[in-house]
Design a protein around this motif. Structure first.
Motif, mmCIF file in Angstrom:
data_model
loop_
_atom_site.group_PDB
_atom_site.id
_atom_site.type_symbol
_atom_site.label_atom_id
_atom_site.label_comp_id
_atom_site.label_asym_id
_atom_site.label_seq_id
_atom_site.Cartn_x
_atom_site.Cartn_y
_atom_site.Cartn_z
ATOM 1 N N TRP A 83 0.997 -0.908 -0.119
ATOM 2 C CA TRP A 83 -0.384 0.216 -0.165
ATOM 3 C C TRP A 83 0.751 1.348 -0.151
ATOM 4 O O TRP A 83 0.192 2.496 0.259
ATOM 5 N N ALA A 84 1.714 1.388 -0.504
ATOM 6 C CA ALA A 84 3.382 2.200 0.735
ATOM 7 C C ALA A 84 2.881 3.289 -1.044
ATOM 8 O O ALA A 84 2.705 4.605 -0.232
ATOM 9 N N GLU A 85 3.030 3.034 -2.431
ATOM 10 C CA GLU A 85 2.084 4.251 -2.964
ATOM 11 C C GLU A 85 0.958 5.112 -3.658
ATOM 12 O O GLU A 85 0.549 5.473 -3.763
ATOM 13 N N VAL A 86 0.680 4.371 -2.437
ATOM 14 C CA VAL A 86 -1.433 4.541 -2.918
ATOM 15 C C VAL A 86 -0.971 6.316 -2.009
ATOM 16 O O VAL A 86 -0.160 6.175 -0.892
ATOM 17 N N PRO A 87 -1.856 6.879 -2.870
ATOM 18 C CA PRO A 87 -2.273 8.671 -2.231
ATOM 19 C C PRO A 87 -2.206 8.796 -0.420
ATOM 20 O O PRO A 87 -1.348 9.418 -0.503
ATOM 21 N N ALA A 88 -3.302 7.933 0.007
ATOM 22 C CA ALA A 88 -3.405 8.585 0.954
ATOM 23 C C ALA A 88 -2.679 7.555 1.697
ATOM 24 O O ALA A 88 -2.508 8.273 3.076
ATOM 25 N N VAL A 89 -1.948 6.564 1.483
ATOM 26 C CA VAL A 89 -1.190 6.102 2.364
ATOM 27 C C VAL A 89 0.552 7.130 2.315
ATOM 28 O O VAL A 89 0.854 6.836 3.826
ATOM 29 N N LYS A 90 1.128 7.397 1.109
ATOM 30 C CA LYS A 90 2.263 7.746 0.802
ATOM 31 C C LYS A 90 2.299 9.539 1.458
ATOM 32 O O LYS A 90 3.045 10.428 1.688
ATOM 33 N N ASN A 91 1.185 10.242 1.793
ATOM 34 C CA ASN A 91 0.243 11.041 2.291
ATOM 35 C C ASN A 91 0.298 11.000 3.908
ATOM 36 O O ASN A 91 -0.251 12.493 4.354
ATOM 37 N N GLY A 92 0.050 10.139 3.926
ATOM 38 C CA GLY A 92 -0.102 9.792 5.617
ATOM 39 C C GLY A 92 -1.767 10.505 5.993
ATOM 40 O O GLY A 92 -2.350 11.049 7.262
ATOM 41 N N ASN A 93 -2.559 10.667 4.589
ATOM 42 C CA ASN A 93 -3.816 10.763 5.409
ATOM 43 C C ASN A 93 -5.070 9.904 5.504
ATOM 44 O O ASN A 93 -5.994 9.786 4.592
ATOM 45 N N VAL A 94 -4.290 9.670 6.232
ATOM 46 C CA VAL A 94 -5.306 8.170 7.101
ATOM 47 C C VAL A 94 -6.021 8.501 8.205
ATOM 48 O O VAL A 94 -5.175 8.798 9.055
ATOM 49 N N PHE A 95 -7.344 8.525 8.630
ATOM 50 C CA PHE A 95 -7.555 9.096 9.522
ATOM 51 C C PHE A 95 -8.740 8.109 10.338
ATOM 52 O O PHE A 95 -9.808 7.678 9.471
ATOM 53 N N ASP A 96 -8.929 7.632 11.288
ATOM 54 C CA ASP A 96 -10.422 7.586 11.917
ATOM 55 C C ASP A 96 -11.232 8.442 13.009
ATOM 56 O O ASP A 96 -10.931 9.293 13.673
ATOM 57 N N VAL A 97 -12.399 7.885 12.445
ATOM 58 C CA VAL A 97 -13.523 9.220 12.913
ATOM 59 C C VAL A 97 -14.630 7.645 13.858
ATOM 60 O O VAL A 97 -14.166 6.655 13.497
ATOM 61 N N ASP A 98 -15.775 8.406 14.553
ATOM 62 C CA ASP A 98 -16.528 7.852 15.648
ATOM 63 C C ASP A 98 -17.528 6.819 14.263
ATOM 64 O O ASP A 98 -18.400 7.659 13.995
ATOM 65 N N SER A 99 -17.162 5.995 14.331
ATOM 66 C CA SER A 99 -18.375 5.201 13.336
ATOM 67 C C SER A 99 -19.730 5.487 13.932
ATOM 68 O O SER A 99 -20.888 5.834 12.925
ATOM 69 N N ASP A 100 -20.199 5.496 14.789
ATOM 70 C CA ASP A 100 -21.628 6.305 15.165
ATOM 71 C C ASP A 100 -22.121 7.536 14.799
ATOM 72 O O ASP A 100 -23.656 7.699 14.541
ATOM 73 N N THR A 101 -21.143 8.783 14.731
ATOM 74 C CA THR A 101 -21.560 9.660 13.850
ATOM 75 C C THR A 101 -21.547 9.836 12.461
ATOM 76 O O THR A 101 -21.954 10.573 12.238
ATOM 77 N N VAL A 102 -21.067 8.646 11.758
ATOM 78 C CA VAL A 102 -21.729 8.627 10.403
ATOM 79 C C VAL A 102 -21.903 7.306 9.984
ATOM 80 O O VAL A 102 -22.748 7.405 8.874
ATOM 81 N N THR A 103 -22.698 7.015 10.895
ATOM 82 C CA THR A 103 -23.308 5.684 10.253
ATOM 83 C C THR A 103 -24.850 5.288 11.215
ATOM 84 O O THR A 103 -25.803 4.165 10.875
#
Length: 333
Positions: free
Chosen positions: A289-309
């Motif tokens: 996954w290293a070359e995936v733009p999100a991974v390469k640029n560190g744009n990976v985030f976790d959100v509170d599941s309850d607020t989006v589902t």
């Protein structure tokens, strides 16, 4: 009449427990229902007719049943986490005497007696004998005999259906508000949600010039699931001018890692941090996954599941959080 029915039922329950038998009895006078009621658009007609100002009121619930509620409920059970959140937001927290096994918000809800989840503890509910039971369309389809017992005991049963859009969530909030005598509060909550959502939509439409592709991961490997169309997450991403990497899918779907990597997302959002430790680190360290733009640029985030589902008042918080994470240069102050 309802008080008489409830006292009689309490006596019956005690007798049943001592004899270790179940006797079907009760009265049908507590509710006036028509299971062949009009379609769901009758809800709006009911709101106009009743105006939410006085009881009795008649609503059309999400099982298309016209339900007449003679008196404002003083005690309520809620067998769905989203309905519990809605009830608390409406100011009904002190009336909730039973809640689902999965309720986790607000904190005050955790102190309330559990009465079941997909399977209802019918005996416990009948011992509590609330004025109203907020159940789901799942309960209506799979436990009709239990709901009939509740109705025979004088409990007003309101079926709140599944929601997959903001409009569905608004409808649930307004219906519960009408049924509980909190119509004004429900309207205020919905209006606030709509105004905040419109603000985000307008700002995104004006400011986003380069749409980002977003991969949403609702469960970790090896069985990775995402959300396609007809989900809150898809609607949220569209609202902020982002592209759902799985927009050609429908509902919650499973995809393999090769398929995901080929989507080449700019941002990855996970929603399972409540049960997986350091989910973002797990994604960032995946082999291949290293070359995936999100991974390469560190744009990976976790959100509170309850607020989006979870279809309740906090959905708007989910949209605001996603906007700040995906387009921080626009939304983060």
């Amino acid at each position: 009449m309802k008080d008489i029915v409830k006292k009689w039922w309490l006596f019956s329950v005690a007798l049943l427990l001592s004899m270790m038998m179940l006797i079907a009895c009760g009265t049908q006078e507590a509710n006036t229902q028509d299971k062949e009621g009009a379609a769901s658009n009758d809800k709006m007609e009911d709101a106009v007719q009743n105006n939410g100002e006085a009881f009795p009121v008649t609503i059309t619930d999400d099982a298309n049943r016209r339900v007449t509620i003679d008196e404002e409920p003083e005690t309520i059970i809620s067998i769905q986490a989203s309905n519990t959140e809605i009830a608390f937001a409406l100011g009904l927290g002190d009336k909730i005497i039973g809640r689902s096994d999965y309720d986790n918000y607000p904190e005050e809800a955790l102190k309330i007696q559990k009465v079941g989840g997909q399977d209802i503890n019918a005996e416990l509910v009948l011992s509590l004998l609330p004025d109203m039971a907020l159940v789901t369309d799942y309960h209506y389809k799979t436990h009709p005999d239990v709901l009939q017992q509740f109705e025979e005991a004088g409990i007003d049963v309101i079926v709140v259906g599944s929601a997959t859009s903001f409009e569905d969530a608004y409808g649930n909030i307004e219906m519960i508000g009408r049924a509980t005598g909190t119509k004004t509060e429900a309207e205020e909550i919905v209006e606030d949600m709509k105004e905040r959502l419109q603000f985000i939509q307008d700002k995104a439409a004006e400011s986003v010039t380069d749409k980002k592709k977003v991969w949403v991961e609702v469960s970790p490997g090896p069985d990775i699931f995402t959300t396609g169309e007809n989900t809150f997450m898809h609607e949220m991403l569209e609202s902020i001018q982002a592209i759902n990497a799985a927009e050609d899918q429908d509902g919650w779907v499973k995809m393999n890692e090769e398929e995901i990597v080929n989507l080449n997302p700019d941002v990855i959002i996970t929603t399972y941090g409540y049960y997986v430790e350091n989910p973002t680190d797990e994604v960032l360290s995946r082999e291949g996954w290293a070359e995936v733009p999100a991974v390469k640029n560190g744009n990976v985030f976790d959100v509170d599941s309850d607020t989006v589902t979870r279809p309740g008042p906090r959905l708007i918080e989910g949209v605001e959080t996603l906007a700040e994470l995906i387009y921080p240069e626009i939304f983060k102050q």
